[in-house]
Design a protein around this motif. Structure first.
Motif, short mmCIF file in Angstrom:
data_model
loop_
_atom_site.label_atom_id
_atom_site.label_comp_id
_atom_site.label_asym_id
_atom_site.label_seq_id
_atom_site.Cartn_x
_atom_site.Cartn_y
_atom_site.Cartn_z
N PHE A 1 0.83 -1.21 0.00
CA PHE A 1 0.00 0.00 0.00
C PHE A 1 0.86 1.26 0.00
O PHE A 1 0.55 2.24 -0.69
CB PHE A 1 -0.93 0.00 1.22
N GLY A 2 1.94 1.26 0.79
CA GLY A 2 2.81 2.43 0.84
C GLY A 2 3.46 2.74 -0.49
O GLY A 2 3.52 3.90 -0.92
N VAL B 1 -4.20 -3.08 -9.11
CA VAL B 1 -3.28 -4.07 -9.67
C VAL B 1 -1.85 -3.81 -9.19
O VAL B 1 -1.09 -4.75 -8.92
CB VAL B 1 -3.34 -4.05 -11.21
N GLN B 2 -1.49 -2.54 -9.05
CA GLN B 2 -0.14 -2.20 -8.62
C GLN B 2 0.14 -2.62 -7.18
O GLN B 2 1.30 -2.85 -6.82
CB GLN B 2 0.10 -0.69 -8.77
N ILE B 3 -0.90 -2.71 -6.35
CA ILE B 3 -0.70 -3.21 -4.98
C ILE B 3 -0.18 -4.64 -5.04
O ILE B 3 0.78 -5.01 -4.34
CB ILE B 3 -2.00 -3.14 -4.18
N GLU C 1 13.98 -1.28 11.13
CA GLU C 1 12.64 -0.97 10.64
C GLU C 1 12.68 -0.06 9.42
O GLU C 1 11.70 0.01 8.67
CB GLU C 1 11.83 -0.32 11.75
N ILE C 2 13.80 0.61 9.23
CA ILE C 2 13.92 1.50 8.08
C ILE C 2 13.85 0.73 6.77
O ILE C 2 13.59 1.29 5.71
CB ILE C 2 15.23 2.32 8.15
N ALA C 3 14.06 -0.60 6.82
CA ALA C 3 13.99 -1.42 5.60
C ALA C 3 12.60 -1.31 4.97
O ALA C 3 12.48 -1.33 3.74
CB ALA C 3 14.31 -2.88 5.93
N ILE C 4 11.55 -1.20 5.78
CA ILE C 4 10.19 -1.07 5.24
C ILE C 4 10.08 0.20 4.42
O ILE C 4 9.56 0.19 3.29
CB ILE C 4 9.17 -1.07 6.38
N TYR C 5 10.58 1.31 4.96
CA TYR C 5 10.47 2.59 4.26
C TYR C 5 11.35 2.61 3.01
O TYR C 5 10.97 3.22 2.00
CB TYR C 5 10.85 3.73 5.21
N LEU C 6 12.49 1.96 3.08
CA LEU C 6 13.35 1.90 1.90
C LEU C 6 12.69 1.10 0.78
O LEU C 6 12.77 1.49 -0.39
CB LEU C 6 14.70 1.28 2.27
N LEU C 7 12.04 0.01 1.13
CA LEU C 7 11.36 -0.79 0.11
C LEU C 7 10.18 -0.02 -0.49
O LEU C 7 9.93 -0.11 -1.69
CB LEU C 7 10.90 -2.12 0.69
N ILE C 8 9.46 0.71 0.34
CA ILE C 8 8.37 1.55 -0.18
C ILE C 8 8.93 2.56 -1.17
O ILE C 8 8.37 2.78 -2.25
CB ILE C 8 7.64 2.25 0.98
N LEU C 9 10.05 3.19 -0.80
CA LEU C 9 10.68 4.18 -1.67
C LEU C 9 11.16 3.55 -2.97
O LEU C 9 10.92 4.08 -4.07
CB LEU C 9 11.84 4.85 -0.93
N ILE C 10 11.82 2.40 -2.85
CA ILE C 10 12.39 1.74 -4.03
C ILE C 10 11.29 1.31 -5.00
O ILE C 10 11.34 1.62 -6.20
CB ILE C 10 13.23 0.52 -3.60
#
Length: 310
Positions: free
Chosen positions: A104-105, A233-235, A166-175
């Protein structure tokens, strides 16, 4: 219930969207399964038998216990345990929550970028359109996974241990968000090119409204239908990308389970007979992506004006 709320509910109940949904059993089942999975994931702290992040609740002696019904199983672990002794049901609940957060992010980020760039390219045209669409074309010439792998490898090489927090979640959202914005941008641009030629846009210009107001208050609401479809679909695509990156070691670490990292953690134990560590999270991932795609297909059919019969 107020009169306004009742009126809105009556309009929704009489709409073609609700009529179509009630007649589509696949859409109903898909929505029920999706809502159940989302609710279970975000209620993981309440529903999970144990906390996979709490080392005090993990006993290595319980590692690789099979699911209930198989020889050697433990009733305390209905889906078995992984190689670290964590309850697999608990890790799947927490892992699904992480995968959904990333999915979702990432879609929110790529939607913001795609809508902004698509509006600018479609409405302003000229050099702005040419520059933004050439950037999108260059990015689309690479696969989403390739872009995510390259950016993820750069982040991991640059920041190292930060990828294990936990920053891995935000990095994956960004990537993932940066990797997939061109698809939404091109969809929005195509809709804007059709909308800006209509009379209501000319009327807004005559009334002296500025460009930002025309784009965001008048044109954007009329382009939301295709955005909803492609975002759904992108989710699913974002969740798959996260799973692929985690499986390749560029996503979530095993200490913070996602569906991808759970599949990876059990992959080395398949030949030793501990197939459930990979298979059960894999089935959860397949079901989650499947119901999202089915809902996206239903939305596409309902929101396509050429199919509207109401």
């Amino acid at each position: 219930m107020s009169a306004v709320t009742a009126s809105r509910w009556e309009r929704f109940r009489d709409s073609y969207l609700w009529y179509s949904f009630r007649r589509d059993k696949v859409a109903i089942v898909s929505l029920v399964v999706f809502v159940a999975m989302v609710a279970a994931a975000f209620l993981a702290p309440v529903l999970a038998p144990t906390d996979p992040y709490d080392l005090a609740q993990i006993d290595i002696m319980n590692s690789e216990l099979p699911p209930a019904g198989l020889a050697g199983s433990d009733p305390a672990f209905p889906l078995g345990t992984d190689a670290q002794g964590r309850d697999l049901m608990s890790t799947i609940l927490y892992g699904t929550r992480v995968s959904l957060l990333i999915g979702f992010g990432a879609v929110v980020l790529q939607s913001l970028l795609g809508i902004l760039f698509g509006l600018l390219a479609g409405y302003l045209g000229g050099r702005v359109d040419a520059i933004l669409m050439r950037i999108a074309d260059v990015q689309l010439s690479f696969s989403t996974l390739m872009v995510a792998i390259i950016v993820g490898a750069i982040f991991k090489a640059s920041f190292g241990n930060l990828m294990f927090g936990e920053i891995a979640i935000y990095l994956l959202i960004l990537i993932i968000g940066i990797a997939e914005w061109p698809q939404i941008a091109r969809t929005v641009r195509a809709s804007v090119l059709a909308e800006k030629k209509k009379e209501y846009v000319d009327a807004a210009k005559v009334m002296g409204f500025g460009t930002p107001r025309i784009m965001f208050r008048h044109i954007l609401p009329n382009t939301l239908s295709p955005i909803f479809v492609i975002a759904t679909v992108q989710i699913a695509n974002a969740i798959i990308s996260e799973a692929a990156l985690s499986f390749l070691g560029l996503g979530m670490p095993e200490t913070q389970p996602s569906l991808g990292s759970l599949i990876k953690s059990g992959f080395d134990y398949i030949q030793s007979g501990s197939w459930w560590i990979t298979l059960i999270p894999g089935l959860v991932l397949v079901v989650l992506v499947l119901v999202i795609n089915l809902l996206g297909d239903w939305l596409r059919d309902v929101l396509n004006p050429r199919l509207y019969k109401g």
